[in-house]
Design an enzyme around this catalytic site. Structure first.
Site, PDB file in Angstrom:
ATOM      1  N   GLU A 101       0.824  -1.208   0.000  1.00  8.63           N
ATOM      2  CA  GLU A 101       0.000   0.000   0.000  1.00  8.63           C
ATOM      3  C   GLU A 101       0.860   1.261   0.000  1.00  8.63           C
ATOM      4  O   GLU A 101       1.916   1.312   0.621  1.00  8.63           O
ATOM      5  CB  GLU A 101      -0.847   0.052   1.276  1.00  8.63           C
ATOM      6  CG  GLU A 101      -1.971  -0.921   1.252  1.00  8.63           C
ATOM      7  CD  GLU A 101      -3.113  -0.483   2.175  1.00  8.63           C
ATOM      8  OE1 GLU A 101      -3.928  -1.326   2.500  1.00  8.63           O
ATOM      9  OE2 GLU A 101      -3.175   0.702   2.554  1.00  8.63           O
ATOM     10  N   CYS A 152      -2.314  -1.939  15.544  1.00 13.78           N
ATOM     11  CA  CYS A 152      -2.014  -1.632  14.140  1.00 13.78           C
ATOM     12  C   CYS A 152      -2.448  -2.762  13.217  1.00 13.78           C
ATOM     13  O   CYS A 152      -2.140  -3.935  13.462  1.00 13.78           O
ATOM     14  CB  CYS A 152      -0.512  -1.374  13.998  1.00 13.78           C
ATOM     15  SG  CYS A 152      -0.014  -0.994  12.310  1.00 13.78           S
ATOM     16  N   GLY A 199       5.220  -1.844   7.283  1.00 14.90           N
ATOM     17  CA  GLY A 199       6.580  -2.269   7.607  1.00 14.90           C
ATOM     18  C   GLY A 199       7.330  -1.399   8.585  1.00 14.90           C
ATOM     19  O   GLY A 199       6.917  -0.305   8.933  1.00 14.90           O
ATOM     20  N   SER A 231       9.874   6.814  10.059  1.00 16.32           N
ATOM     21  CA  SER A 231       9.237   6.505  11.341  1.00 16.32           C
ATOM     22  C   SER A 231       9.590   5.092  11.782  1.00 16.32           C
ATOM     23  O   SER A 231       9.486   4.150  11.002  1.00 16.32           O
ATOM     24  CB  SER A 231       7.711   6.631  11.174  1.00 16.32           C
ATOM     25  OG  SER A 231       7.062   6.257  12.367  1.00 16.32           O
ATOM     26  N   SER A 240       7.972   5.939  17.246  1.00 15.21           N
ATOM     27  CA  SER A 240       6.647   5.572  17.757  1.00 15.21           C
ATOM     28  C   SER A 240       6.768   5.176  19.216  1.00 15.21           C
ATOM     29  O   SER A 240       7.196   4.070  19.530  1.00 15.21           O
ATOM     30  CB  SER A 240       6.077   4.417  16.930  1.00 15.21           C
ATOM     31  OG  SER A 240       5.836   4.855  15.623  1.00 15.21           O
ATOM     32  N   HIS A 264       4.220   5.863  22.050  1.00 14.88           N
ATOM     33  CA  HIS A 264       2.896   5.321  22.404  1.00 14.88           C
ATOM     34  C   HIS A 264       2.644   5.053  23.882  1.00 14.88           C
ATOM     35  O   HIS A 264       1.511   4.758  24.263  1.00 14.88           O
ATOM     36  CB  HIS A 264       2.577   4.055  21.605  1.00 14.88           C
ATOM     37  CG  HIS A 264       2.672   4.226  20.122  1.00 14.88           C
ATOM     38  ND1 HIS A 264       2.298   5.378  19.480  1.00 14.88           N
ATOM     39  CD2 HIS A 264       3.109   3.381  19.146  1.00 14.88           C
ATOM     40  CE1 HIS A 264       2.496   5.233  18.170  1.00 14.88           C
ATOM     41  NE2 HIS A 264       2.990   4.051  17.947  1.00 14.88           N
TER      42      HIS A 264
END
Ligand code: SAH
Length: 363
Positions: A108, A143, A183, A213, A236, A238
């Site tokens: 994608e 995710c 990925g 990222s 990331s 979180h």
């Protein structure tokens, strides 16, 4: 694809790989060396570069400035472009693409246009969100990408192709690229570094407009820093503590928060660039005032910026996005604590094209 073993410009640094994978991703100098290897004059390298990166040619046989005989001879050599498998446009103008690779794997890519002031002006920016792997092995709980498993790393040409594909479809120059698709980029560091170089030097996107990222892989941020790139590193995070982070991100068990933050500090020291921290807001899980205070404590004195991403729903888990008041309260605490913060409402939600919703499928 050709079975003829020839040295690839993109893999010329790796003598073990002698099969030509693709020309895309190669620099003018590498393409020039390649045309010379083919018995052609060096200026053909510059022509090839222009046809690949500016004209977006998909087959060497279409390069009309090349002599006909030679064109036929090299027609089978792949440039490395994907084919469009599926395309969907969200009401906000974001376009999600499913692209098919040479081995039929699907990835994608998202094209995100940003309009001028008040949404009325001309399109001012075009950001592409690229994938770096087919699937993802990290399996972060919230995710969608990880739910579908992991297949393989993407090659350099497969990353650069995504940017050219979006640029051609929008008929507008890409201004920014974020490595935030399928990925984990730092599990594919070598190809990501080569793609960053090509996007900067061949496609012409400023290094500061490129963002990588990562969820954090031990030693990789440190290694990445050694390249002294001007690109932005986004991490990331979180969660503001190890216990909570481990619950959300399985890989955090083997790579504690403290170690991740110390590598990030090194990154700032070595590159002089601040680090962006991404923090997905999950209602009742990591969005409480005490989490904001703890986060501020982690980042005190750190040249950083926090990007809060309100959770985008995915099917497999039942996390909730906090309401606007809760989000604002979190922002206010960080601001009071002198932490630079912004809220990033993801684009393309309706087309399942938003952060964390990407998977290699169209349903
Ligand atoms: N593997 C890299 C690249 C993915 S970037 C990384 O983890 O950084 C995509 C960003 O969207 C990451 O910060 C990721 O954690 C976040 N994300 C994942 N799922 C999400 C979801 N459902 N809602 C909002 N953000 C999400």
């Amino acid at each position: 694809m050709s079975a003829t073993p020839v040295v690839s410009p993109v893999d010329s640094h790796n003598p073990e790989k002698s099969e030509l994978i693709a020309l895309l991703g190669a620099s003018v100098a590498e393409l020039t060396a390649w045309v010379q290897q083919q018995g052609q004059l060096s200026y053909r390298g510059k022509q090839l570069h222009e046809w690949i990166y500016q004209k977006g040619v998909r087959s060497l046989s279409d390069i009309s400035v090349f002599p006909k005989n030679w064109r036929e001879e090299i027609a089978h050599i792949p440039i490395g472009r994907s084919t469009l498998h599926y395309r969907t446009v969200a009401p906000d103008g974001t376009i999600k693409y499913l692209l098919q690779l040479a081995d039929n794997q699907i990835i994608e890519t998202v094209g995100i246009p940003t309009f001028g002031e008040g949404g009325k002006g001309p399109k001012s920016r075009l950001t592409v969100c690229v994938s770096t792997q087919v699937g993802c092995p990290m399996a972060c709980d919230f995710c969608a990408t990880g739910k579908g498993g992991y297949k393989r790393n993407l090659a350099v040409h497969e990353i650069v192709d995504q940017v050219l594909t979006v640029q051609e479809d929008f008929q507008q120059r890409v201004s920014n690229v974020v490595f935030m698709g399928l990925g984990e980029p730092l599990l594919n560091t070598e190809n990501v570094l080569a793609a960053l170089k090509s996007l900067n030097q061949d496609v012409g996107i400023g290094a500061r407009s490129l963002t990588v990222s990562t969820v954090g892989i031990r030693d990789r941020i440190r290694q990445f820093a050694q390249h002294h790139l001007q690109v932005t590193l986004a991490v990331s995070l979180h969660a503001p503590n190890q216990a909570l982070r481990e619950k959300l991100i399985p890989s955090a068990r083997a790579y504690p928060l403290e170690d991740l933050l110390s590598e990030c500090r090194e990154y700032v020291e070595v590159t002089g660039r601040r680090v962006s921290f991404e923090y997905v807001l999950l209602a009742g899980v990591n969005d409480l005032p005490e989490h904001a205070l703890e986060l501020a404590k982690c980042l005190r004195g750190f040249q950083s910026h926090v990007n809060l991403i309100p959770y985008n729903p995915i099917q497999e888990v039942d996390y909730k996005r906090p309401n606007r008041d809760r989000i604002q309260a979190f922002v206010n605490i960080l601001k009071q604590q002198q932490i630079a913060v912004s809220v990033r409402y993801s684009r393309g939600l309706e087309a399942d094209a938003a952060c964390g919703q990407l998977r290699a499928s169209n349903n």
